[in-house]
Structure formats: structure tokens, C-alpha cells
Design a protein around this motif. Structure first.
Motif, PDB file in Angstrom:
ATOM      1  N   MET A 119      38.433  36.644  51.695  1.00 35.33           N
ATOM      2  CA  MET A 119      38.217  38.082  51.679  1.00 35.33           C
ATOM      3  C   MET A 119      39.435  38.722  51.053  1.00 35.33           C
ATOM      4  N   VAL A 120      39.278  39.217  49.825  1.00 36.36           N
ATOM      5  CA  VAL A 120      40.445  39.587  49.025  1.00 36.36           C
ATOM      6  C   VAL A 120      40.462  41.080  48.706  1.00 36.36           C
ATOM      7  N   GLY A 121      41.542  41.752  49.058  1.00 35.84           N
ATOM      8  CA  GLY A 121      41.704  43.162  48.719  1.00 35.84           C
ATOM      9  C   GLY A 121      42.326  43.321  47.347  1.00 35.84           C
ATOM     10  N   LEU A 122      41.661  44.100  46.487  1.00 36.49           N
ATOM     11  CA  LEU A 122      42.119  44.266  45.104  1.00 36.49           C
ATOM     12  C   LEU A 122      42.984  45.498  44.918  1.00 36.49           C
ATOM     13  N   GLY A 123      43.216  46.264  46.006  1.00 33.25           N
ATOM     14  CA  GLY A 123      43.982  47.492  45.842  1.00 33.25           C
ATOM     15  C   GLY A 123      43.139  48.589  45.201  1.00 33.25           C
ATOM     16  N   PRO A 124      43.775  49.721  44.866  1.00 30.04           N
ATOM     17  CA  PRO A 124      43.008  50.892  44.442  1.00 30.04           C
ATOM     18  C   PRO A 124      42.400  50.776  43.052  1.00 30.04           C
ATOM     19  N   GLY A 125      42.949  49.942  42.186  1.00 32.31           N
ATOM     20  CA  GLY A 125      42.367  49.853  40.848  1.00 32.31           C
ATOM     21  C   GLY A 125      43.258  49.151  39.832  1.00 32.31           C
ATOM     22  N   ALA A 126      44.517  49.577  39.756  1.00 34.94           N
ATOM     23  CA  ALA A 126      45.407  49.036  38.732  1.00 34.94           C
ATOM     24  C   ALA A 126      45.791  47.583  39.041  1.00 34.94           C
ATOM     25  N   ALA A 127      45.880  46.770  37.983  1.00 34.38           N
ATOM     26  CA  ALA A 127      46.274  45.366  38.148  1.00 34.38           C
ATOM     27  C   ALA A 127      47.679  45.244  38.739  1.00 34.38           C
ATOM     28  N   ARG A 128      48.539  46.225  38.462  1.00 28.89           N
ATOM     29  CA  ARG A 128      49.920  46.141  38.940  1.00 28.89           C
ATOM     30  C   ARG A 128      50.024  46.345  40.446  1.00 28.89           C
ATOM     31  N   LEU A 129      48.904  46.735  41.084  1.00 23.13           N
ATOM     32  CA  LEU A 129      48.901  46.884  42.536  1.00 23.13           C
ATOM     33  C   LEU A 129      48.102  45.785  43.228  1.00 23.13           C
ATOM     34  N   VAL A 130      47.761  44.723  42.507  1.00 18.36           N
ATOM     35  CA  VAL A 130      47.112  43.549  43.106  1.00 18.36           C
ATOM     36  C   VAL A 130      48.219  42.574  43.511  1.00 18.36           C
ATOM     37  N   THR A 131      48.229  42.131  44.759  1.00 17.89           N
ATOM     38  CA  THR A 131      49.328  41.259  45.203  1.00 17.89           C
ATOM     39  C   THR A 131      49.217  39.869  44.572  1.00 17.89           C
ATOM     40  N   PRO A 132      50.339  39.165  44.430  1.00 20.11           N
ATOM     41  CA  PRO A 132      50.301  37.776  43.946  1.00 20.11           C
ATOM     42  C   PRO A 132      49.418  36.892  44.836  1.00 20.11           C
ATOM     43  N   GLU A 133      49.401  37.164  46.137  1.00 24.26           N
ATOM     44  CA  GLU A 133      48.538  36.420  47.054  1.00 24.26           C
ATOM     45  C   GLU A 133      47.065  36.563  46.651  1.00 24.26           C
ATOM     46  N   ALA A 134      46.644  37.785  46.381  1.00 26.27           N
ATOM     47  CA  ALA A 134      45.260  38.015  45.967  1.00 26.27           C
ATOM     48  C   ALA A 134      44.969  37.280  44.660  1.00 26.27           C
ATOM     49  N   THR A 135      45.883  37.380  43.713  1.00 35.56           N
ATOM     50  CA  THR A 135      45.695  36.727  42.412  1.00 35.56           C
ATOM     51  C   THR A 135      45.562  35.213  42.587  1.00 35.56           C
ATOM     52  N   ALA A 136      46.393  34.640  43.457  1.00 36.36           N
ATOM     53  CA  ALA A 136      46.357  33.187  43.664  1.00 36.36           C
ATOM     54  C   ALA A 136      45.048  32.756  44.320  1.00 36.36           C
ATOM     55  N   VAL A 137      44.598  33.493  45.313  1.00 40.83           N
ATOM     56  CA  VAL A 137      43.355  33.140  46.000  1.00 40.83           C
ATOM     57  C   VAL A 137      42.163  33.253  45.050  1.00 40.83           C
ATOM     58  N   LEU A 138      42.164  34.292  44.220  1.00 38.80           N
ATOM     59  CA  LEU A 138      41.076  34.456  43.250  1.00 38.80           C
ATOM     60  C   LEU A 138      41.055  33.291  42.263  1.00 38.80           C
ATOM     61  N   ALA A 139      42.230  32.878  41.813  1.00 41.86           N
ATOM     62  CA  ALA A 139      42.302  31.794  40.819  1.00 41.86           C
ATOM     63  C   ALA A 139      41.817  30.472  41.408  1.00 41.86           C
ATOM     64  N   ASP A 140      41.986  30.305  42.711  1.00 39.20           N
ATOM     65  CA  ASP A 140      41.660  29.043  43.376  1.00 39.20           C
ATOM     66  C   ASP A 140      40.190  28.944  43.779  1.00 39.20           C
TER      67      ASP A 140
END
Lengths: 246, 246
Positions: free
Chosen positions: B1-22
């Protein structure tokens, strides 16, 4: 004004990382500064935890002198952290400070990091209350707790206690026990996302202030908050989206 | 369950990015999935916005079958988003679903992103209320608004209106105008951090529901919330940390 999130580097946004890298000066409470790896040439200005307004003024004076200053804050700077102190300092300070280009970089605040670790206890309407009475009368805190209970909000308690105030959280629990069911789930979330993270979930009837310390955020469920038992694991805690048979 | 933040890529956490990639599978509301650049081989399962429980069940069935599933959510998944639906689906679903390894990755929720853009309006005690009456009676919403006003919380209003519910925000403002000063700052924050971001700050007396849409979060100040005027710029909005002469 940069929010570092609850502790882990993986919860620091790329925006925060970029702003920190671009700064000439880093300002903040010592332990928060220690979480940031300054690059060569950056000047670090550490200070004590209780000197928020002085720290804000120092940062503004540096910025007014042409420095690119990053003030670091744990969690989200706008939630019981440095941002309010900064704007207070601007309002009461040099007229030129109002022309400083201020950017607040949001971060993952403690209650949301804690909620994520146990499920979705803040999945319905909720409130956040700072239990410290350093800056407001304790009567206001108790009035807000009772009204929050009457509104049936889930409640996040920040700064639940400190060495100077060991009794507030105890009083808050006593008060809530008078108005919320004994089985209401209470989450004690200590040092979320850090190596010494510790999470306890107990019914309100067993909630003792001694479980918390200065690095703990406390979540108190609404009347609707539920536990989902799991074989061999901590239960999930969540507050349903649905109320009143809808 | 991944929170993407309000919209901008610069506000997506590295944790979210890693989980999405995996993940092997990405599940979510179409426009949120569109914010994620899936890697080759990842299966995307888009769905309509109102089918949260079905979407959660679909994700759980995939996970129970051995897939690594990332359910994407805007903002923070635990704040009026997908996480509560997921745990509701687990509670009411297959016993095996309780053994799925669930991780919630927190994100920057809309009210904190909005607050950061204007100053620190949530710098003191505050609450968050979902104005939608899809899943709760409107009487409960109005009761909470009045109690929140009595507690003098700053108030964040999520889902202020939709095509099916054009009148709720209007009623909420009417109600708050009865109990809060006319000058109370109200922030309309539309599409925060995105290219079409638009922020309006108006006194409560002039707050009109027509300023909001489905991508707006509304912040209503407490009685203490202040504007700091700036030469040639939008004022800062902040709620002081200090109440009652402390």
C-alpha cells in the motif's frame, strides 16, 4: 524549512534532499542536524531543542545576509515543529525578513508514519493535539480532548510527556477513559522507522503513561476503531471509512 | 500500500519508489497508476475511483496467489484513501488474507502539502474531516464541524465536494461562519505541487464553495490563525504555537 520525516533516510523526500544539498547553511536542533550529511563547505549551526524562536531568528538573519539556509525539522515542519516558530519570528522581526524567499518542504509527520506501521487507525476523521503545556494552558488541552472525544475523532497525541511534564499523558488517559470504551485501541509508537522502533497496542483500559517517552507518538482510536487479529502477528488496527450503516 | 504524495515526483519518498520498482503488479485508480512509470513485465490493474473495496479484494487475491502487489494511493494511504478499505477487505475476507505480509508506505498527505505552500496554518492543534457523506451521515459531519470549532482546531476539509455533492462545502462554510470570526483565513489549495496548482487565501466571510473542486483541499484557520502580509506577494498564513499569553 525542511521536513526530514520520522527518522529513516528512505522516508526523506527527494525535494528535501535537493534543498539540503543546495544550502550554504544548515540550522537545527543538534540530533536532527546529525541526520543530515552536510557536504564540504556547508556551515552547520546546531542548537538546543527549546530555543525554537532564537533558532528561527538566527536562520532569518543568515538568509537576509544572502545565505541559502536550510532549517531542518523532524517529521513535517508544519506539525508541532519549526515552521510556526519561523513565521512567528518573521511577523515580529525585521521588515526585510518578510521579503525572504521562504519554502516549506513537507515531510512524513510522526502520526502518519506510526499509523502506517499498524494499519489505518487514522482512516476516518481525526485530530492531532500537542500535549505539551509549555505554550498553552493545560485547561485548553483537556477541553480539546473532551471535545475530540465527543466528536468521536481518532486522536494523535504529540509530545505526550517529557521529564519536566511526567503527568500530562496520565491525566489525558484518565480523562479519555471516562468517555471512550475500555476496549478502544491505543497505539504507542516509539522511534518509528528507526532501529529502536517499538510499537505497543493496548486497550485504553490498560494504557499507562509509562509506555511513552519523548520520542513516542500516541494514537487513540475512535469508537469505531477495530483490531483485526492475525495468526502469529501483531493485529492490524484500522478505523473504517463507513459509519452508521451507510 | 503505497502513498504517492500530492502529485509531484519530488515528493515521492525513496521507500515508495523502491516498493513500486519491486512489485510484480500495480493496482489503483487509473489517474494514480498513470503517475507511476511501470517497468517492463509489471502488470497494471487500473480501476474506477469509487470501487475501493473491490480494488482492495482484487489486490489481496493477487497477493494471496503469490504476487508482489503494490496498491497505489494519492497522498498518504492512511488518510481518506485506500488503506482503510484494504484492512476492511482483510477483516471481511478469506482467512488466508490475514497472513499476507502487508506494508503501508506513508506519503505526504494533501493537507500538509497545502499547509507547506502557504506557511504553517496547521502549526497548532488541528483536525481533518472528510466532507463526503457517501459513507457517513451528513449529521455526523456537521456535528464534528461544530465540535471542532468549539475546540478551536484549525480544520482541514478533504473531499470538499463532487459533482454528486455540490452543496456540502457551502453548508460547512455557512455553519462555520456562525461560530468563527469573519476574518478567519481560509485556504483553497488545488492540485498542490502539480503544474496547475492554484492557491487562494480568503477570509471566511468570503469563502465560497465554488472555489473548490474534487482536487482541492480546504484549510480553515482556528481563531488564532494569522496572516503575515508581504510586499508584493501572497501573505504567509500561520497558527502560533502559543495560546493564552503563555
Amino acid at each position: 524549512m525542511v521536513g526530514l520525516g520520522p527518522g529513516a533516510a528512505r522516508l526523506v523526500t527527494p525535494e528535501a534532499t535537493a534543498v539540503l544539498a543546495d544550502a550554504t547553511d544548515l540550522v537545527g536542533y543538534g540530533p536532527y542536524l546529525a541526520r543530515v550529511s552536510g557536504r564540504p563547505g556547508q556551515v552547520c549551526h546546531g542548537s538546543d531543542n527549546r530555543e525554537e524562536l532564537d533558532r528561527a531568528r538566527h536562520a532569518l538573519a543568515l538568509a537576509a545576509a544572502g545565505r541559502r539556509v536550510a532549517v531542518v525539522s523532524s517529521g513535517d515542519p508544519g506539525v508541532f515543529a519549526m515552521a510556526a516558530a519561523l513565521f512567528e519570528a518573521i511577523e515580529g522581526g525585521e521588515p526585510a525578513w518578510r521579503e525572504i524567499d521562504v519554502e516549506v518542504v513537507p515531510g512524513i509527520t510522526a502520526m502518519l508514519a506510526a499509523a502506517a506501521r499498524v494499519g489505518a487507525p487514522l482512516g476516518h476523521d481525526f485530530c492531532a493535539i500537542n500535549l505539551s503545556d509549555n505554550l498553552k494552558p493545560w485547561e485548553l488541552v483537556t477541553r480539546r480532548l473532551l471535545l475530540a472525544a465527543e466528536a468521536d475523532f481518532a486522536i494523535a497525541l504529540y509530545n505526550p510527556l517529557s521529564r519536566a511534564r511526567p503527568w500530562q499523558l496520565h491525566q489525558a488517559f484518565e480523562l479519555l477513559r471516562g468517555v471512550r470504551p475500555a476496549a478502544t485501541p491505543v497505539v504507542f509508537a516509539h522511534a518509528v522507522s528507526e532501529p529502536d522502533e517499538r510499537i505497543d497496542i493496548v486497550p485504553l483500559s490498560d494504557a499507562e503513561a509509562e509506555r511513552a517517552d519523548m520520542r513516542t507518538v500516541v494514537l487513540v482510536g475512535s469508537s469505531q476503531t477495530r483490531l483485526v487479529a492475525r495468526p502469529g502477528g501483531r493485529p492490524f488496527v484500522y478505523t473504517p471509512r463507513r459509519v452508521g450503516g451507510r
